[in-house]
Design a protein around this motif. Structure first.
Motif, PDB file in Angstrom:
ATOM      1  N   VAL A  77      11.568   0.314  15.069  1.00 50.08           N
ATOM      2  CA  VAL A  77      12.561   0.354  13.996  1.00 50.08           C
ATOM      3  C   VAL A  77      11.893   0.585  12.653  1.00 50.08           C
ATOM      4  O   VAL A  77      12.398   1.347  11.802  1.00 50.08           O
ATOM      5  N   SER A  78      10.755  -0.051  12.443  1.00 46.72           N
ATOM      6  CA  SER A  78      10.034   0.133  11.170  1.00 46.72           C
ATOM      7  C   SER A  78       9.570   1.577  10.993  1.00 46.72           C
ATOM      8  O   SER A  78       9.717   2.164   9.914  1.00 46.72           O
ATOM      9  N   GLU A  79       9.029   2.166  12.042  1.00 46.36           N
ATOM     10  CA  GLU A  79       8.566   3.554  11.944  1.00 46.36           C
ATOM     11  C   GLU A  79       9.746   4.508  11.729  1.00 46.36           C
ATOM     12  O   GLU A  79       9.620   5.510  11.000  1.00 46.36           O
ATOM     13  N   ARG A  80      10.874   4.190  12.321  1.00 48.20           N
ATOM     14  CA  ARG A  80      12.059   5.031  12.128  1.00 48.20           C
ATOM     15  C   ARG A  80      12.516   4.990  10.670  1.00 48.20           C
ATOM     16  O   ARG A  80      12.848   6.029  10.074  1.00 48.20           O
ATOM     17  N   GLU A  81      12.554   3.794  10.090  1.00 49.27           N
ATOM     18  CA  GLU A  81      12.969   3.680   8.694  1.00 49.27           C
ATOM     19  C   GLU A  81      11.979   4.374   7.763  1.00 49.27           C
ATOM     20  O   GLU A  81      12.378   4.976   6.753  1.00 49.27           O
ATOM     21  N   THR A  82      10.717   4.325   8.100  1.00 51.12           N
ATOM     22  CA  THR A  82       9.715   5.019   7.288  1.00 51.12           C
ATOM     23  C   THR A  82       9.936   6.528   7.326  1.00 51.12           C
ATOM     24  O   THR A  82       9.860   7.220   6.300  1.00 51.12           O
ATOM     25  N   LEU A  83      10.212   7.046   8.506  1.00 53.65           N
ATOM     26  CA  LEU A  83      10.457   8.479   8.636  1.00 53.65           C
ATOM     27  C   LEU A  83      11.716   8.900   7.872  1.00 53.65           C
ATOM     28  O   LEU A  83      11.727   9.932   7.185  1.00 53.65           O
ATOM     29  N   LEU A  84      12.764   8.095   7.973  1.00 56.35           N
ATOM     30  CA  LEU A  84      13.990   8.414   7.236  1.00 56.35           C
ATOM     31  C   LEU A  84      13.755   8.383   5.724  1.00 56.35           C
ATOM     32  O   LEU A  84      14.281   9.222   4.973  1.00 56.35           O
ATOM     33  N   GLY A  85      12.982   7.435   5.273  1.00 56.35           N
ATOM     34  CA  GLY A  85      12.676   7.377   3.836  1.00 56.35           C
ATOM     35  C   GLY A  85      11.893   8.584   3.372  1.00 56.35           C
ATOM     36  O   GLY A  85      12.129   9.106   2.267  1.00 56.35           O
ATOM     37  N   GLN A  86      10.970   9.046   4.178  1.00 52.15           N
ATOM     38  CA  GLN A  86      10.196  10.232   3.803  1.00 52.15           C
ATOM     39  C   GLN A  86      11.089  11.469   3.729  1.00 52.15           C
ATOM     40  O   GLN A  86      10.926  12.322   2.844  1.00 52.15           O
TER      41      GLN A  86
ATOM     42  N   GLN B 137      12.177   5.066  -5.740  1.00 51.15           N
ATOM     43  CA  GLN B 137      12.956   5.372  -4.537  1.00 51.15           C
ATOM     44  C   GLN B 137      12.058   5.501  -3.310  1.00 51.15           C
ATOM     45  O   GLN B 137      12.420   5.058  -2.217  1.00 51.15           O
ATOM     46  N   GLN B 138      10.921   6.136  -3.477  1.00 54.04           N
ATOM     47  CA  GLN B 138      10.003   6.291  -2.346  1.00 54.04           C
ATOM     48  C   GLN B 138       9.520   4.924  -1.836  1.00 54.04           C
ATOM     49  O   GLN B 138       9.434   4.688  -0.628  1.00 54.04           O
ATOM     50  N   ILE B 139       9.221   4.030  -2.778  1.00 58.93           N
ATOM     51  CA  ILE B 139       8.778   2.690  -2.365  1.00 58.93           C
ATOM     52  C   ILE B 139       9.892   1.973  -1.603  1.00 58.93           C
ATOM     53  O   ILE B 139       9.671   1.344  -0.557  1.00 58.93           O
ATOM     54  N   SER B 140      11.104   2.072  -2.126  1.00 63.51           N
ATOM     55  CA  SER B 140      12.218   1.367  -1.499  1.00 63.51           C
ATOM     56  C   SER B 140      12.590   1.976  -0.156  1.00 63.51           C
ATOM     57  O   SER B 140      12.811   1.245   0.829  1.00 63.51           O
ATOM     58  N   GLU B 141      12.668   3.310  -0.111  1.00 63.94           N
ATOM     59  CA  GLU B 141      13.131   3.967   1.113  1.00 63.94           C
ATOM     60  C   GLU B 141      12.064   3.984   2.199  1.00 63.94           C
ATOM     61  O   GLU B 141      12.379   3.825   3.374  1.00 63.94           O
ATOM     62  N   ILE B 142      10.819   4.207   1.805  1.00 63.68           N
ATOM     63  CA  ILE B 142       9.771   4.370   2.817  1.00 63.68           C
ATOM     64  C   ILE B 142       9.217   3.027   3.279  1.00 63.68           C
ATOM     65  O   ILE B 142       9.033   2.780   4.470  1.00 63.68           O
ATOM     66  N   TYR B 143       8.946   2.135   2.339  1.00 63.51           N
ATOM     67  CA  TYR B 143       8.281   0.879   2.677  1.00 63.51           C
ATOM     68  C   TYR B 143       9.250  -0.307   2.737  1.00 63.51           C
ATOM     69  O   TYR B 143       9.182  -1.117   3.664  1.00 63.51           O
ATOM     70  N   GLY B 144      10.124  -0.412   1.745  1.00 60.39           N
ATOM     71  CA  GLY B 144      11.015  -1.577   1.683  1.00 60.39           C
ATOM     72  C   GLY B 144      11.943  -1.658   2.886  1.00 60.39           C
ATOM     73  O   GLY B 144      12.079  -2.718   3.522  1.00 60.39           O
ATOM     74  N   ASP B 145      12.584  -0.553   3.225  1.00 56.49           N
ATOM     75  CA  ASP B 145      13.500  -0.566   4.370  1.00 56.49           C
ATOM     76  C   ASP B 145      12.765  -0.844   5.685  1.00 56.49           C
ATOM     77  O   ASP B 145      13.307  -1.511   6.581  1.00 56.49           O
ATOM     78  N   ALA B 146      11.555  -0.324   5.795  1.00 58.30           N
ATOM     79  CA  ALA B 146      10.776  -0.567   7.028  1.00 58.30           C
ATOM     80  C   ALA B 146      10.422  -2.039   7.163  1.00 58.30           C
ATOM     81  O   ALA B 146      10.547  -2.634   8.256  1.00 58.30           O
ATOM     82  N   TRP B 147      10.019  -2.657   6.070  1.00 54.06           N
ATOM     83  CA  TRP B 147       9.678  -4.073   6.131  1.00 54.06           C
ATOM     84  C   TRP B 147      10.918  -4.933   6.442  1.00 54.06           C
ATOM     85  O   TRP B 147      10.860  -5.872   7.228  1.00 54.06           O
ATOM     86  N   HIS B 148      12.005  -4.568   5.781  1.00 52.94           N
ATOM     87  CA  HIS B 148      13.227  -5.338   6.013  1.00 52.94           C
ATOM     88  C   HIS B 148      13.723  -5.189   7.455  1.00 52.94           C
ATOM     89  O   HIS B 148      14.238  -6.153   8.044  1.00 52.94           O
TER      90      HIS B 148
ATOM     91  N   LEU C  59       8.865  -6.339  -3.492  1.00 49.71           N
ATOM     92  CA  LEU C  59       8.363  -4.969  -3.409  1.00 49.71           C
ATOM     93  C   LEU C  59       7.633  -4.584  -4.691  1.00 49.71           C
ATOM     94  O   LEU C  59       8.044  -4.966  -5.787  1.00 49.71           O
ATOM     95  N   PRO C  60       6.571  -3.845  -4.544  1.00 51.29           N
ATOM     96  CA  PRO C  60       5.863  -3.389  -5.764  1.00 51.29           C
ATOM     97  C   PRO C  60       6.716  -2.368  -6.513  1.00 51.29           C
ATOM     98  O   PRO C  60       7.531  -1.663  -5.919  1.00 51.29           O
ATOM     99  N   THR C  61       6.526  -2.318  -7.781  1.00 51.30           N
ATOM    100  CA  THR C  61       7.229  -1.343  -8.619  1.00 51.30           C
ATOM    101  C   THR C  61       6.302  -0.218  -9.009  1.00 51.30           C
ATOM    102  O   THR C  61       5.067  -0.350  -8.953  1.00 51.30           O
TER     103      THR C  61
END
Length: 210
Positions: free
Chosen positions: A115-124, A135-146, A205-207
């Protein structure tokens, strides 16, 4: 005179012989009567013993009702033993499952990784063209962690529910209670960490630019 005396003597001898014979006959009849009386008494005693029936302490003639009660008691004990055994096996298996799920919730699962890898791919994909750093931090990393925290939290919650259910069951062996307590503690800890990670309570999340 001598002839008359001899005649009387002969008659006297015959009388004595007759009396002796009668005495012997009388004695024989008496002995036969006594023997018959003894036989009747023996027969009467035998009949009395036969009519009296078996002795009260004879184990071969126990009442049928007591035997039935003993059989019913044995059946009840066997049924309770099987019930306790079945309950112990099921509770033990559930306790082990709860501990395993709790450990998986703490260390991570294969499902959480996917699930984490899927969210990372969608964010990219979403931020590939015009996404800002935030947006990149939130979509790529934040969603994957969550997403990872959410999956681990589900496993921890299941482990906690199973462990509490096992602890609520009656007649549990000591080792089942111990494993169930361990599963409940680990499940609660994993659920706490998952909730804190999902809502960014422990680490935010980092800013961009930090």
């Amino acid at each position: 005179m001598d002839i008359k005396t001899t005649g009387k003597t002969g008659k006297t001898g015959q009388d004595e012989t007759a009396e002796t014979a009668e005495t012997a006959e009388t004695a024989g009849k008496t002995e036969a009567a006594e023997a018959a009386g003894k036989t009747e008494r023996v027969d009467g005693a035998g009949e009395t013993a036969t009519d009296a029936g078996p002795l009260a302490g004879d184990p071969a003639e126990e009442p049928a009702g007591e035997l039935d009660d003993l059989d019913d008691l044995d059946d009840d004990l066997d049924g309770e033993t099987h019930a306790v055994t079945d309950t112990g096996v099921g509770a033990g298996a559930a306790a082990v499952v709860s501990a395993a799920l709790a450990a998986v919730a703490l260390t991570g699962t294969w499902a959480g990784k996917v699930v984490s890898e899927r969210e990372t791919l969608l964010g990219q994909i979403k931020t590939s063209g015009s996404g800002t750093p935030t947006q990149q931090i939130s979509e790529i990393y934040g969603d994957a962690w969550h997403s990872t925290a959410l999956v681990n939290g589900v496993f921890a919650l299941i482990a906690l529910i199973v462990a509490v259910t096992v602890l609520a069951l009656p007649r549990r062996p000591a080792w089942v209670r111990a494993v169930a307590v361990a599963g409940a503690v680990l499940g609660g800890l994993g659920l706490l960490l998952s909730v804190g990670t999902y809502f960014d309570l422990f680490l935010s999340l980092p800013t961009a630019g930090s």
